[in-house]
Design a protein around this motif. Sequence first.
Motif, short mmCIF file in Angstrom:
data_model
loop_
_atom_site.label_atom_id
_atom_site.label_comp_id
_atom_site.label_asym_id
_atom_site.label_seq_id
_atom_site.Cartn_x
_atom_site.Cartn_y
_atom_site.Cartn_z
N ALA A 236 -8.64 -9.83 10.44
CA ALA A 236 -7.38 -9.31 10.97
C ALA A 236 -6.30 -9.28 9.90
CB ALA A 236 -6.94 -10.15 12.16
N ARG A 237 -6.25 -10.32 9.08
CA ARG A 237 -5.23 -10.35 8.03
C ARG A 237 -5.51 -9.30 6.97
NH1 ARG A 237 -3.24 -15.48 4.26
NH2 ARG A 237 -1.28 -14.50 3.58
N LEU A 238 -6.77 -9.11 6.61
CA LEU A 238 -7.13 -8.09 5.63
C LEU A 238 -6.79 -6.69 6.16
CD1 LEU A 238 -8.39 -7.29 2.95
CD2 LEU A 238 -10.64 -7.38 4.06
N GLN A 239 -7.06 -6.46 7.43
CA GLN A 239 -6.73 -5.16 8.03
C GLN A 239 -5.22 -4.95 8.05
OE1 GLN A 239 -8.34 -4.61 11.94
NE2 GLN A 239 -7.42 -2.58 12.22
N GLY A 240 -4.46 -6.01 8.33
CA GLY A 240 -3.00 -5.90 8.32
C GLY A 240 -2.47 -5.55 6.94
N LEU A 241 -3.05 -6.13 5.90
CA LEU A 241 -2.63 -5.78 4.53
C LEU A 241 -2.92 -4.32 4.21
CD1 LEU A 241 -3.85 -8.92 2.50
CD2 LEU A 241 -1.51 -8.38 3.18
N GLN A 242 -4.07 -3.85 4.65
CA GLN A 242 -4.43 -2.46 4.38
C GLN A 242 -3.52 -1.49 5.13
OE1 GLN A 242 -8.54 -2.74 5.56
NE2 GLN A 242 -9.26 -3.13 3.47
N GLU A 243 -3.18 -1.82 6.36
CA GLU A 243 -2.28 -0.96 7.14
C GLU A 243 -0.87 -0.95 6.56
OE1 GLU A 243 -2.55 -2.50 11.06
OE2 GLU A 243 -4.50 -1.59 11.50
N ALA A 244 -0.47 -2.06 5.97
CA ALA A 244 0.87 -2.14 5.35
C ALA A 244 0.89 -1.57 3.94
CB ALA A 244 1.34 -3.59 5.33
N GLY A 245 -0.24 -1.11 3.45
CA GLY A 245 -0.31 -0.53 2.11
C GLY A 245 -0.33 -1.56 1.00
N LEU A 246 -0.60 -2.84 1.34
CA LEU A 246 -0.63 -3.91 0.34
C LEU A 246 -2.02 -4.11 -0.23
CD1 LEU A 246 1.69 -6.48 2.15
CD2 LEU A 246 2.29 -4.94 0.27
N ALA A 247 -2.99 -3.43 0.33
CA ALA A 247 -4.37 -3.52 -0.17
C ALA A 247 -5.07 -2.20 0.10
CB ALA A 247 -5.12 -4.68 0.50
#
Length: 369
Positions: A341-352
């Motif tokens: 969930a945290r990895l997906q959140g980073l990807q959605e925020a453009g941080l990864a």
Amino acid sequence: MASRIFHRLRHALTGESEQEGLPYCGSEVEEFPESSELEDDTEGLSTRLSGTLSFTSNYEDEEAEEGAAPGGTSQDLGEALGPELLGVAPENGEHGPPVAERQGSNMLTRQLQELWRKSRGSLVPQRLLFEVTSTNVVNERSSKYVLYTIYLIRGGQFDKAPATIARRYSDFERLNRHLRRRFGSDMAGVTFPRKRLRRNFAAETIAKRSRAFEQFLSHLHSVPEIRRSAEFLEFFYLDDLRVAQRSTCTGTYCEALAAWTNAHQLQDKLGACRSRHFLLTLAGLAVCHQELGQLAEANAHSEQALRLLEAQDSHPLLAPFLQAHVYLAWMLGKDKRQAEARLQGLQEAGLAGPQPPTLKELLIKQPLP
């Protein structure tokens, strides 16, 4: 009267440290008495003690209370306060103080005992010992030098994993030069052994320099600003990081793991567990353990790194650690939903990105000074 009693109590509780000659340093630099032990090679080097020197220090910005002590018993407290304050009748049969006075003394005693119990749970400063355990004269084609092997041992307890470094005179000289350039006033009282024109490889000279380097490192470590500096810290573990990175890149994971492990122990003992180098070390440990099939150990290092990165969503190592943790948790049959969930959140925020680099890729590309 209360101040005198508290003063006696504090001396009783800290008596052990005073007997051992290990006073609390706090944020001030210890005084180093001059010694003629090192003669002209190490003029003015500071100590009168024999054996390994140690200095009390605290990595949490010297916040420990001056009165806190790690040891002591209620019997010690009774001896410090005396039988009158504890309300015990003297052994010679003489009458003690009046009842009212004894009650007041008992009340004061209970307050001091409570203070003592609380102080046992206070932050106790750590002591770090620097000990030259062996020396080796190295002959190379174009040079000859002495290699000093130094153990870093945490004092006051049994250290199961002492960390080691091997350094030559020129390494110490470079550290001394850099620190004097940056910390001129703090280094004014630190003496460094001069280089001699002859007898540099004599047993007597090597023995004296071994002692001098122990004192030199101990003195530096006693100054908070110096022991937190990059110059001081990297003197200990940067060589191990370079060897570990090079070995990881070439696929010699057993050699790399040994270097990463020693670098980890050095940073832990020096209190450098919040630096970018420490996270890089955890990444190296996770990669090597995973490549060697030690998945539980790799997962433990990934979890430690994620705890340190809990509030750093933009850190370049966060997404690779999350990706590694998801894989390792899946392999070990552990819950991986929170990391996903945290990895997906980073990807959605453009941080990864959709395919963040792996830990191994980052290790290979990470520049080291």
